[in-house]
Enzyme design. Sequence first.
Site, PDB file in Angstrom:
ATOM      1  CE  LYS A 116      -3.193  -2.578  -0.385  1.00  0.00           C
ATOM      2  NZ  LYS A 116      -4.250  -3.925  -0.948  1.00  0.00           N
ATOM      3  CG  HIS A 208     -15.776   0.974  -0.817  1.00  0.00           C
ATOM      4  ND1 HIS A 208     -15.098   0.482  -0.705  1.00  0.00           N
ATOM      5  CD2 HIS A 208     -15.345   1.186  -2.534  1.00  0.00           C
ATOM      6  CE1 HIS A 208     -14.199   0.128  -1.782  1.00  0.00           C
ATOM      7  NE2 HIS A 208     -14.340   0.214  -2.898  1.00  0.00           N
ATOM      8  CD  GLU A 275     -10.655  -0.837  -2.825  1.00  0.00           C
ATOM      9  OE1 GLU A 275     -11.355  -2.243  -2.820  1.00  0.00           O
ATOM     10  OE2 GLU A 275     -10.133  -0.648  -2.412  1.00  0.00           O
ATOM     11  NE  ARG A 292     -10.890  -8.679  -6.482  1.00  0.00           N
ATOM     12  CZ  ARG A 292     -10.235  -7.715  -5.248  1.00  0.00           C
ATOM     13  NH1 ARG A 292      -9.448  -7.653  -4.884  1.00  0.00           N
ATOM     14  NH2 ARG A 292     -11.661  -7.442  -4.427  1.00  0.00           N
ATOM     15  CB  VAL A 295     -17.596 -10.231  -6.255  1.00  0.00           C
ATOM     16  CG1 VAL A 295     -18.810 -10.389  -5.443  1.00  0.00           C
ATOM     17  CG2 VAL A 295     -16.125 -11.024  -4.789  1.00  0.00           C
ATOM     18  NE  ARG A 336     -20.242  -8.831  -2.719  1.00  0.00           N
ATOM     19  CZ  ARG A 336     -18.934  -8.322  -2.934  1.00  0.00           C
ATOM     20  NH1 ARG A 336     -18.272  -8.928  -1.532  1.00  0.00           N
ATOM     21  NH2 ARG A 336     -17.979  -7.986  -3.503  1.00  0.00           N
TER      22      ARG A 336
END
Length: 445
Positions: A116, A208, A275, A292, A295, A336
Amino acid sequence: MFKKVLIANRGEIALRVLRTCKEMNIKTVAVYSTADKDALHVRFADEAVCIGPPSSTESYLSIPRIMAAVEITNADAVHPGYGFLAENADFAQVCDEYDIKFIGPTPDMIKNMGDKVTAKETMIKAGVPVVPGSDGLVKSVKAGLEVSKEIGYPVIIKATSGGGGKGMRIVWSEDDFETQWNMARNEAKASFGNDGIYIEKFIEEPRHIEIQIIGDQHGNVVHLSERDCSIQRRHQKLVEECPSPFMTDELRDQMGKAAILAGKSINYEGVGTVEFLVDKFRTFYFMEMNTRIQVEHPVTEEVIERDLIKEQIKVAAGEELSGNNYFPQLHCIECRINAENPYQDFRPSPGNINYFHSPKGHGVRVDTHAYAGYTVPPFYDSMIAKLICRAETREECITKMERALDEFVIDGIDTTIPFHRQLMKDERFRNGDFHTGFLNEFDLK
Ligand code: MV4
């Protein structure tokens, strides 16, 4: 184009990837642990290789076992999905060494974004806004106290190997600093074997909001608009949507440009997510970059009418991106559905599903590997389905989601469906008035 792709994953994402491969006339290889011998990804793939016992470390996380499956099936590419080895630079490196295409970015890009402090330094150099904080790693309590005084309390201590909230500590005042510092260091050391930590100003009640990007091997990077993932519980996302109810055309333009800058600065190749934390003044700060497919990628697929896995495979094969940045044309929300009991602190609820009825109809999509008779194994992630609804407006989308949740029947195990039904009725949710702390104040009835 690839001839045969090995899918180094399980569950809904393994199915999701193999469906697109079939549509692209690419042969598929499934890998599975003995706990997944009856799984749909095994049944639907052209070939399947058992790679070990239920434990992930001896199956889906085992690089030698997966490479052995690549070798015996003669696959020419590997799709890692999300989780497991998707952001493991060593795995990407081993694929390179065997001349197998890892469908994702290079090992260097994974490594740089996985650390990070390095990621933040890269973003500062690229001109992407970051949260004010320490200049790299903080070496001592004394140095930490100094930066914290300078940036002003509250501050947040983060682990450089962290992400997803592990090893994070909020410090509200100077008196509290040393205790939190020690806790953060110990947690980081225990979780990641790396106690490198850094300090940032703590942004209160942030949203977010992440930007989906895609880059090709020819230096092109475009953004595919945002996803609002503020509805989370203990750093697990439960609902994602696009457009963000907080978004404006101006903010999207600025965040999109920043995300592209982030991607271009590292010659990013593949699908990725940048993000951001967004405060109540709509000031945004880079938080992390995920290298990546995520989801929640279907949210973007539904609003821009593109198959992201197909785009991902095309750029991995060296094709040049065509088209420009994309903007949401519709509204999409994803819930979800986890095998968890929301009334018992979301405790996992594995076991046999004796009845399963999926909602259907216009604008309703269900990505799942579950079916009537399927047993949810206790060894892996508890997500068993994603219920994805799209409509012209946010209001219509919420109404459709309520209808779809009412139709969804899963018997035999507990699920998060009742949580989502209540959330869709919540006044604050309906008004788009929420931030990442929203679920702390949410009482399940
Ligand atoms: C923050 C923050 C406030 N200020 N950083 C959480 C996980 C990791 N990705 C970073 N996280 C946060 N970083 C600063 N400077 C608040 C969080 C945070 C959070 C972020 C996104 C979604 C949910 C969250 C829940 C708690 C804290």
